[in-house]
Design an enzyme around this catalytic site. Structure first.
Site, short mmCIF file in Angstrom:
data_model
loop_
_atom_site.label_atom_id
_atom_site.label_comp_id
_atom_site.label_asym_id
_atom_site.label_seq_id
_atom_site.Cartn_x
_atom_site.Cartn_y
_atom_site.Cartn_z
CG HIS A 1 -1.97 -1.07 1.16
ND1 HIS A 1 -2.41 -1.75 2.27
CD2 HIS A 1 -2.66 -1.58 0.10
CE1 HIS A 1 -3.33 -2.63 1.91
NE2 HIS A 1 -3.50 -2.53 0.60
CD GLU B 1 -1.48 -3.93 9.07
OE1 GLU B 1 -1.07 -2.74 9.01
OE2 GLU B 1 -2.20 -4.46 8.21
#
Length: 417
Positions: A86, A310
């Site tokens: 991303h 993450e």
């Protein structure tokens, strides 16, 4: 060495390492230059190659570390890190550049741990899978970056929702009989994926990766498969599930995720970023269900076990925080990489000692097989324990052995068909 002196020495070593690293956000041209700088510093153990181009033509560069760059050595596992899938989630991109320089510098310092890792592992680092999206995010004012600005590629596609959906086939096979590994791709799959996704899939097909991690941002947790729930009852984005969807290797994936979360400075300390994750890990579908993700695709299509990391509450952390984040993640990045050296590995060969490619390695009681690579070598990550292993290949008689896996390094189990 006295107990008082040793912490001081470690602190001074930390300062020496930190001082040589450039803690800035790297635009595309700077990223490329940083990779080539590392290669120029350590030409004997690195190689730079490209797996393809983005929509806007930027190369997807990979930096490889190995004692024999460009060569697969039998029984040496292949590992990959993927960052910046991303475009607006940038910490992973910067951490992988720092990791690359760290591996090079510590090898030159003859750090025993790093030297052994590079001698025994072929490491592939893709700092940015979505360089086009990064440039969009980086063009925003620091205080005005939207939560989704730059997330997608230049065609507006979320690359972590763009891999062929093999979970649907897997869940069908669970009910009706059929494999949950090496599931064939749909006939029209190439027309449904973006250039970046296509490049990564070809990359996966070219190298027999064993272990991988995909670096993201926006939370602080180690996420493991499956990402897609068997039934998605709710609408919206993301789809909250709260029901785990475990793989046959669930205990192993939990161990892999914990290896990172507990080596990280604070990931294992819940709550983080306003969310509660026991041990700093979560099953993907239990957190929220997503379809066509990369980590599930790795597990269902290849021999590779991948988790999603993450790494920060802030998707685009300020430059002043990069050094702190590197120090929080450095040990975890190395520790997770070392996890590739567990379980069993071996050679499957014929009566003339020729390696057999595509031999199937089955573990009794775990319904997920792996296959041997082009040279007949295979790698099967396993927790410590005693297992019954069967190697089979078309045209050969299956071979079954019992092996005990210990906690220190992989057990060598070779089979002559």
């Amino acid at each position: 060495m006295s107990q008082l002196l040793w912490p001081l020495v470690r602190f001074l070593l930390l300062i020496e390492v930190a001082a040589s690293v450039n803690f800035v956000h790297h635009r595309y041209e700077q990223l490329v230059q940083a990779l080539f700088n590392v290669h120029n510093e350590c030409p004997d153990i690195t190689r730079i190659y490209t797996i393809g181009r983005s929509v806007q033509g930027r190369h997807l560069y990979v930096l490889e570390f190995s004692d024999h760059p460009g060569i697969h050595e039998p029984l040496e596992p292949e590992f990959k890190y993927v960052g910046n899938m991303h475009g607006n989630e940038v910490l992973g991109r910067e951490l992988l550049l720092q990791l690359s320089e760290f591996l090079c510098e510590e090898y030159r310092r003859r750090n025993e741990r790093i030297t052994r890792l590079i001698w025994d592992t072929r490491i592939h680092i893709l700092p940015s899978m979505n360089p086009d999206g990064y440039e969009v995010a980086a063009n925003q004012e620091p205080d005005a970056i939207g939560y989704l600005t730059g997330r997608n590629n230049a065609n507006g596609v979320d690359l972590n929702r763009n891999f062929p959906d093999l979970n649907t086939f897997m869940y069908y096979n669970e009910k009706n009989g059929g494999p949950n590994h090496h599931i064939p791709l749909p006939a029209n799959w190439k027309s449904q994926v973006e250039p970046e996704t296509l490049a990564v899939i070809h990359w996966m097909r070219h190298f027999n990766f064993v272990l991988s991690a995909n670096l993201h941002g926006g939370a602080l947790v180690a996420n493991y498969p499956y990402d897609k729930a068997q039934e998605q009852r709710s609408r919206g984005y993301p789809r909250k599930s709260n029901t785990p969807s475990p793989t046959p290797d669930d205990k192993l994936f939990r161990k892999l995720a914990k290896a990172y979360s507990y080596a990280h400075h604070s990931m294992h300390q819940s709550p983080t970023c306003g969310e509660q994750f026991a041990d700093g890990i979560t099953n993907g579908a239990s957190w929220y269900s997503l379809s066509k993700g990369m980590q599930d695709f790795n597990y269902l299509y290849t021999n590779c076990f991948e988790i999603t990391l993450e790494l920060s509450c802030d998707k685009f952390p300020p430059q002043k925080d990069l050094e702190k984040e590197w120090l929080a993640n450095r040990e975890a990045l190395i520790t997770y990489l070392e996890e590739v050296h567990q379980g069993i590995k071996g050679l499957v060969s014929d009566e003339n000692n020729n390696g057999i490619a595509g031999a199937v390695i089955s573990v009794h009681g775990i319904g997920h097989d792996v296959t041997s690579g082009d040279q007949g070598d295979y790698f099967r990550l396993l927790l410590p324990g005693t297992y019954t292993i069967t190697a089979s290949a078309a045209g050969y008689r299956p071979q079954t052995v019992t092996v005990t896996v210990g906690p220190a390094g992989p057990s060598l189990v070779s089979c002559a068909e």
